[in-house]
Design a protein around this motif. Structure first.
Motif, PDB file in Angstrom:
ATOM      1  N   ARG A 137       4.616   1.545   8.979  1.00 39.05           N
ATOM      2  CA  ARG A 137       5.285   0.664   8.013  1.00 39.05           C
ATOM      3  C   ARG A 137       5.760  -0.601   8.725  1.00 39.05           C
ATOM      4  O   ARG A 137       6.093  -0.571   9.905  1.00 39.05           O
ATOM      5  N   ASP A 138       5.803  -1.685   7.944  1.00 36.18           N
ATOM      6  CA  ASP A 138       6.297  -2.971   8.441  1.00 36.18           C
ATOM      7  C   ASP A 138       5.592  -3.359   9.737  1.00 36.18           C
ATOM      8  O   ASP A 138       6.230  -3.660  10.757  1.00 36.18           O
ATOM      9  N   ALA A 152       2.583  -4.407   5.020  1.00 40.31           N
ATOM     10  CA  ALA A 152       3.685  -3.555   4.575  1.00 40.31           C
ATOM     11  C   ALA A 152       3.482  -2.112   5.009  1.00 40.31           C
ATOM     12  O   ALA A 152       4.426  -1.431   5.408  1.00 40.31           O
TER      13      ALA A 152
END
Length: 329
Positions: A137-138, A152
């Motif tokens: 994630r991220d 994302a």
């Protein structure tokens, strides 16, 4: 009731002994394996196992891997692998933010808020891979050359296909990929946003050998790829592809991939904006693609076939050059 206490103490001592033997074996084996590799290919500052009494928590600090054939290096502040003591064939791996990938003169920094993976192997002597699933994630990839991209989330999986030997199902889903800011005006000129909404892959891959404890010696290579679904959603540009690619006698990719495009009108100005096509060729390319789309009976949609034969590749009427080396004899 005293005998219950003695039983509990004996069980605790036995379990602690089991953990100590297992932890010592893991730590010793991993350390010995690292030391047995060429120093210019793998290095680590320390190897430690904790987690008593119910887990084997392996931590390798300052891990660095180098390719023996390519100017490629990967390093991470640490790498962790966790396993429950009663099912050591199910592993959970974790990597931190701040990983470094160096290729030639370029260094990439990989940051993320979460990067985890589940690995399951068969509980046998070969430790054959059953499945691996990774989630991030991220994500942020920053180059010392001055560009960066982010996403994302990323989900990737590789699962054993029980219908055939050495066959695996490969899955990939990438969400909200944000391109480098320097590309924004070029993409806008082609009518495309800076963010790619989704990239999706579903494929079956056949290998020349199993992914097991002997994989490093056998070096499994792809022999066939069945592309069940490839999807890209980028603003009004939509791509879907299916097909099959196999390795020919020389190891080059051979086969057909059908590509369906919606919003193909954005391709010529995009290629011109990126400097891949000369501006004076934009109208010629648009006319060619328009004629191909009209043959399908739906001018807004374009269907092209990517053909790989005899070591060469061609997309519709457009030659692309050499085919990739999928395997080797």
């Amino acid at each position: 009731m005293r005998w219950l206490l003695w039983i509990a103490l004996a069980a605790t001592a036995a379990w602690t002994g089991y953990w100590w033997v297992g932890a010592t074996t893991i730590e010793t084996s991993v350390s010995a394996w690292i030391k047995a590799q060429p120093e210019d290919q793998i290095s680590a500052a320390s190897v430690e196992v904790q987690g008593i009494p119910n887990r084997f928590d392996l931590t390798i600090t300052d891990l660095a891997l180098r390719s023996p054939d390519l100017p490629l290096r990967w390093q991470t502040p640490f790498a962790q692998v966790f396993a429950m003591t009663w099912k050591p064939w199910h592993l959970i791996a974790a990597l931190p933010t701040g990983q470094k990938i160096t290729y030639q003169d370029q260094t990439l920094t990989l940051n993320s808020s979460q990067m985890m993976g589940d690995v399951m192997v068969h509980p046998d002597s070969d430790l054959t891979l059953r499945e691996v699933v990774t989630q991030s994630r991220d994500l942020q990839l920053i180059s010392n050359a001055g560009w960066q991209i982010s996403a994302a989330s990323l989900l990737a999986s590789l699962r054993e296909d029980p219908t055939a030997a050495h066959r695996y199902r490969l899955g990939l889903r990438l969400a909200d990929l944000l391109t480098d800011a320097s590309l924004t005006p070029k993409l806008a000129a082609a009518g495309l946003p800076a963010k790619i909404d989704e990239g999706y892959l579903d494929a079956h891959v056949s290998l020349t050998a199993a992914l097991d404890r002997s994989a490093a010696q056998r070096q499994p290579r792809p022999s066939e790829i069945d592309l069940d679904a490839l999807r890209l959603i980028w603003g009004d540009l939509r791509l879907n592809a299916t097909g099959r690619i196999t390795a020919d006698a020389m190891g080059y990719a051979a086969g057909d991939i059908q590509i369906d495009l919606q919003g193909w009108q954005m391709l010529p100005p995009l290629l011109v904006s990126l400097g891949l096509v000369q501006p004076q060729m934009q109208q010629t390319m648009t006319t060619i693609l328009q004629n191909l789309a009209s043959q399908n009976g739906a001018p807004e949609d374009l269907t092209l076939t990517l053909v790989a034969r005899n070591g060469r590749m061609q997309l519709g009427p457009l030659p692309l050059g050499p085919a990739p080396l999928l395997s080797w004899p």
